[in-house]
Design a protein around this motif. Structure first.
Motif, short mmCIF file in Angstrom:
data_model
loop_
_atom_site.label_atom_id
_atom_site.label_comp_id
_atom_site.label_asym_id
_atom_site.label_seq_id
_atom_site.Cartn_x
_atom_site.Cartn_y
_atom_site.Cartn_z
N SER A 6 36.86 26.91 46.21
CA SER A 6 37.34 27.03 44.82
C SER A 6 36.92 25.83 43.96
N TRP A 25 33.38 32.85 44.36
CA TRP A 25 34.66 33.57 44.34
C TRP A 25 34.58 34.86 45.15
N GLN A 29 36.75 36.22 48.19
CA GLN A 29 37.42 37.52 48.20
C GLN A 29 37.30 38.21 49.55
N ASP A 34 43.28 40.14 48.97
CA ASP A 34 44.44 40.47 48.13
C ASP A 34 44.89 39.30 47.26
N ASP A 35 44.11 38.23 47.26
CA ASP A 35 44.53 37.04 46.51
C ASP A 35 44.30 37.29 45.01
N GLU A 36 45.38 37.18 44.22
CA GLU A 36 45.33 37.47 42.78
C GLU A 36 44.48 36.43 42.04
N VAL A 37 44.58 35.19 42.48
CA VAL A 37 43.80 34.13 41.81
C VAL A 37 42.30 34.42 41.95
N LYS A 39 40.92 37.38 42.50
CA LYS A 39 40.61 38.57 41.70
C LYS A 39 40.49 38.23 40.22
N GLN A 40 41.40 37.40 39.71
CA GLN A 40 41.39 37.04 38.29
C GLN A 40 40.13 36.25 37.94
N ASN A 41 39.76 35.34 38.81
CA ASN A 41 38.57 34.53 38.54
C ASN A 41 37.31 35.38 38.58
N HIS A 43 37.13 38.62 37.88
CA HIS A 43 37.17 39.45 36.66
C HIS A 43 36.82 38.62 35.42
N ARG A 44 37.35 37.42 35.37
CA ARG A 44 37.09 36.55 34.21
C ARG A 44 35.61 36.17 34.14
#
Length: 282
Positions: A6, A25, A29, A34-37, A39-41, A43-44
């Motif tokens: 990270s 990232w 994955q 299933d880690d939201e952080v 997934k968010q990174n 997507h961002r």
């Protein structure tokens, strides 16, 4: 693993190396599906990359419209840096590179052809120049000074900035003057000498010896006319004035001749007045 990758992803993002950051990232994955952080990174970054590509496409349109090939190539590379697998960008860049290489090759071919033509022209010019120089030497050797004058005109028309045409003229006029002087054609000799001096003056040259010779000959002619003027001064004023004028033509600064001519003119005017009075009294 998360603690290791990270920070690398964050550092790559700060350097605007978005595709590489996204790869980090996505690797995370796999380990943390299933880690939201994570997934968010992902997507961002995908949105950030998409926006950046759209911006680059706008720049690409402007580059194509203005014909800026350098910028066009830079944009393609930036898009591929954002989306390494963008097949459209890959194909466009490949086509662009091929066209660019073709244009460069065509340009080099044109330059080679231009160089060849210019080299041929320079060779022809060099040959012509050498011919003029050799002809000039031959004319001088054969004492063909009129031919040398004609050659100087041709030479100058072909090479307007070359110094030799005027050198030919000065030499030719000087030699023609000497020939005339030897044949006692003093007036013609003076004429040729003056032409030589005139040509030299155009280039700021001074020919003191030739100037002295010209002045001496001009003085002889001027004195000859002055003597003739004095001989007829009392018998034929018109003829005397004509001789004075001829004398001053060859020696303009002769104040004595000018004063005598003015005196003759004044006497003639007075005689005309007397004649007019006599005719009126009758």
């Amino acid at each position: 693993m998360f603690e290791q990758r990270s920070p690398i992803a964050d550092a790559l993002e700060k350097q605007q190396r978005y595709a590489e950051a996204l790869t980090q990232w996505k690797v995370l994955q796999i380990a943390y599906p299933d880690d939201e952080v994570v997934k968010q990174n992902i997507h961002r970054l995908e949105l950030l990359i998409s926006d950046s590509v759209i911006q680059q496409l706008a720049i690409l349109d402007k580059a194509k419209a203005s014909g800026d090939q350098k910028l066009e190539r830079e944009v393609y590379l930036k898009i591929l840096a954002l989306e390494p697998n963008n097949q459209i960008a890959i194909e466009e860049l490949r086509q662009f590179e091929w066209n660019y290489a073709y244009q460069e090759a065509s340009s080099k071919t044109a330059n080679i052809k231009k160089y060849f033509v210019e080299t041929q022209q320079e060779a022809k010019i060099s040959i012509q120049l050498n011919n003029y120089i050799e002809q000039g030497k031959q004319f001088v050797s054969d004492k063909k000074y009129q031919d040398l004058l004609q050659l100087a005109d041709k030479f100058e028309n072909t090479y307007p900035k070359h110094l030799l045409p005027n050198e030919y003229r000065i030499l030719a006029y000087s030699k023609l003057g000497e020939e005339q002087q030897k044949d006692n054609n003093t007036k013609q000799a003076i004429k040729f000498y003056k032409q030589a001096l005139k040509v030299a003056a155009v280039k700021g040259q001074k020919l003191p010896n030739l100037q002295k010779k010209t002045d001496q000959l001009s003085g002889l002619i001027a004195n000859r006319y002055l003597k003739l003027a004095n001989q007829v001064f009392k018998t034929d004023l018109d003829e005397a004035i004509n001789y004075f004028e001829q004398s001053l033509k060859y020696q303009p600064n002769n104040n004595k001749a000018r004063q005598l001519m003015q005196r003759a003119i004044k006497i003639r005017e007075n005689l005309l007045k007397i004649q007019k009075l006599d005719s009126n009294s009758d």
